[in-house]
Design an enzyme around this catalytic site. Structure first.
Site, short mmCIF file in Angstrom:
data_model
loop_
_atom_site.label_atom_id
_atom_site.label_comp_id
_atom_site.label_asym_id
_atom_site.label_seq_id
_atom_site.Cartn_x
_atom_site.Cartn_y
_atom_site.Cartn_z
N GLY A 1 0.70 -1.41 0.03
CA GLY A 1 0.07 -0.02 -0.06
C GLY A 1 0.72 1.27 -0.27
O GLY A 1 0.17 2.44 -0.34
N THR B 1 8.47 3.77 -6.63
CA THR B 1 8.91 3.72 -5.17
C THR B 1 8.44 4.90 -4.57
O THR B 1 8.75 5.10 -3.28
CB THR B 1 10.38 3.65 -5.27
N GLY B 2 7.74 5.94 -5.19
CA GLY B 2 7.11 6.82 -4.28
C GLY B 2 8.09 7.97 -3.64
O GLY B 2 9.14 8.42 -4.42
N HIS C 1 -32.52 17.96 -5.83
CA HIS C 1 -32.57 18.76 -4.88
C HIS C 1 -33.40 18.10 -3.61
O HIS C 1 -34.17 17.35 -3.67
CB HIS C 1 -33.62 19.95 -5.15
#
Length: 466
Positions: free
Chosen positions: A38, A143-144, A444
């Site tokens: 993650g 790899t972020g 609405h």
């Protein structure tokens, strides 16, 4: 072992790329340095911060607004360890979901530090010192990033912290000093301000969330001041020191005068930087730019045509959904398809309350481009749904081409802005005009009626409810 494709890094870009590759029939491997999948988003970023944002908003409403709703609560308090425990549970459930998806799609997961031995050989070193080597026809680097820091600040991760540590505080700070008025700093700052902490934001620029439309920054600053957040703009931080449980931050104000801030925690939130350490890029001749980002072409290929890079490790906004789009793009391109990404339509979101969300051009960008445009805005306080829920802060602001009426940018600050922005993304993907939106029926009462009203305002100033 031989794979058609290997993804190094299991964040939103990496695991989504792996799933799409597997769907397209590729034998796929996913390499993750840490024990859980993650990446930053699921473990120490998007998901845990949203868990705390929601918890703190519930407390804030119970403390400040429930009585107006006719709800009385006695002995209301903050149980910080329980709040952190719930956050951890949300993270565990979410990362376990990624494990399930990998098994479902028959993706091999290798835990350990992945690196290139050559352009087709991947080495994985696990935490027991064991080495696993396999070949891969193609590889995606995903790899972020990790928190950036100023060179003179020592992060002790106890009192001088980053967002990672701020997600695990066991007590509400007395005074949290935040360096940086961007998304991460404001989201976590709003968490602790709602829980009762004194929060001071020190920002070098003259406005907060500087990459978004300036109107949004002004409105958000006004809103956060109402919950006690103090802002020190145009302040240049010059030093951070710690003495036992006290932190001192020194800065120069816009007049060059030295000012000091005393608190019990200092969070450095000046952005993030690409994470490529240990990848062995030198073994395959892949270079990085001055910001440490992997250089890629328009197809997200590195200088090695069988190695791609996506997400925070390349240029562009550091957003989970941008990385996901790139992961899908590379998977489909590698399979011989012709995917596309419209980077102008990647929405940006700040998960404070009210939320801020935007897509397309800002008013400042249109002025710089010399584009003739028109604007329309509608305040949530004029909306029946917003009054019913007491969420009356904020507005929807649309920017449309002056001649063609095509939507060029939509900027929202208000309740559920993060969800509402999807309507604008879809409309702009199909190159809709403000008139198109204005003529579509919106249920609405809903918050999205503000989008319709803002478009009515942009087309001959004919909003109905102001």
């Amino acid at each position: 072992m031989k794979y058609d494709i290997t993804i190094i890094g299991s964040g939103p870009g990496g695991y989504v790329a792996a799933i799409r590759c597997a769907q397209l029939g590729m034998k796929t491997a996913l390499v993750e340095k840490y024990s859980t999948l993650g990446g930053t988003c699921l473990n120490v970023g998007c998901i845990p911060s949203k868990a705390l944002l929601d918890s703190s908003e519930h407390y804030h409403n119970a403390h400040k607004r429930f009585e107006e709703h006719g709800i009385k609560i006695n002995d209301l308090g903050v149980d910080m360890p329980q709040m952190i425990k719930r956050k951890d549970s949300v993270v565990s459930q979410t990362t376990a979901g990624i494990d399930y998806l990998m098994k479902k799609n028959k993706i091999d997961v290798h835990h350990g530090l992945g690196s290139f031995q050559d352009k087709n050989t991947i080495k994985v070193l696990n935490d027991k010192g064991e080495v696993n080597t396999f070949t891969s026809a193609k590889t995606i680097i995903a790899t972020g990033s990790k928190p950036a820091n100023l060179p003179f600040i020592e992060l002790d991760k106890e009192r001088v912290i980053t967002s990672t540590e701020a997600l695990n505080l066991q007590k509400v700070p007395d005074h949290l000093i935040i360096i940086g008025g961007g998304v991460i700093g404001l989201e976590l700052g709003s968490v602790y301000a709602r829980l009762g902490a004194k929060v001071s934001v020190i920002e070098y620029m003259d406005n907060i969330i500087p990459t978004m439309d300036r109107t949004m920054g002004k409105d958000l600053q006004r809103s956060l001041k109402k919950i006690g957040v103090k802002f020190y703009l145009q302040h240049k931080v010059t030093g951070v020191s710690r003495s036992e449980d006290q932190v001192t931050v020194t800065a120069e104000d816009k007049k060059g005068q030295t000012v000091e801030f005393l608190g019990d925690y200092c969070m450095v939130a000046i952005g993030r930087k690409a994470y490529t350490e240990g990848l062995g890029l030198e073994n395959v001749g892949i270079t990085t730019d001055k910001q440490g980002r992997v250089e890629v072409n328009e197809h997200l290929q590195t200088s090695q045509d069988n190695i791609f890079a996506i997400g925070d490790v390349i240029k562009g906004a550091m957003l989970a959904h941008k990385a996901e789009e790139e992961g899908v793009y590379v998977a489909e391109y590698a399979a011989g398809q012709k995917p596309h990404i419209n980077y102008n339509l990647i929405p940006g979101v700040v998960y404070t309350w009210p939320e801020v969300a935007s897509v397309g051009y800002t008013e400042e960008q249109l002025k710089e481009k010399g584009t003739a445009y028109k604007t329309g805005a509608f305040p949530f306080k004029a909306l029946g749904r917003a009054r019913a829920s007491m969420d009356i802060e904020g507005q929807v602001k649309v920017l449309a081409d002056k001649q063609t009426d095509e939507l060029l940018g939509v900027h929202i600050i208000g309740p559920r802005a993060a969800d509402m922005i999807a309507e604008a993304v879809i409309a702009m993907e199909y190159r809709a005009s403000a008139e198109d939106i204005a003529r579509m029926s919106h249920a609405h009462p809903t918050y999205t009626e503000a989008m319709k009203e803002a478009c009515l305002a942009a087309t001959e100033d004919r909003a109905l409810h102001v």
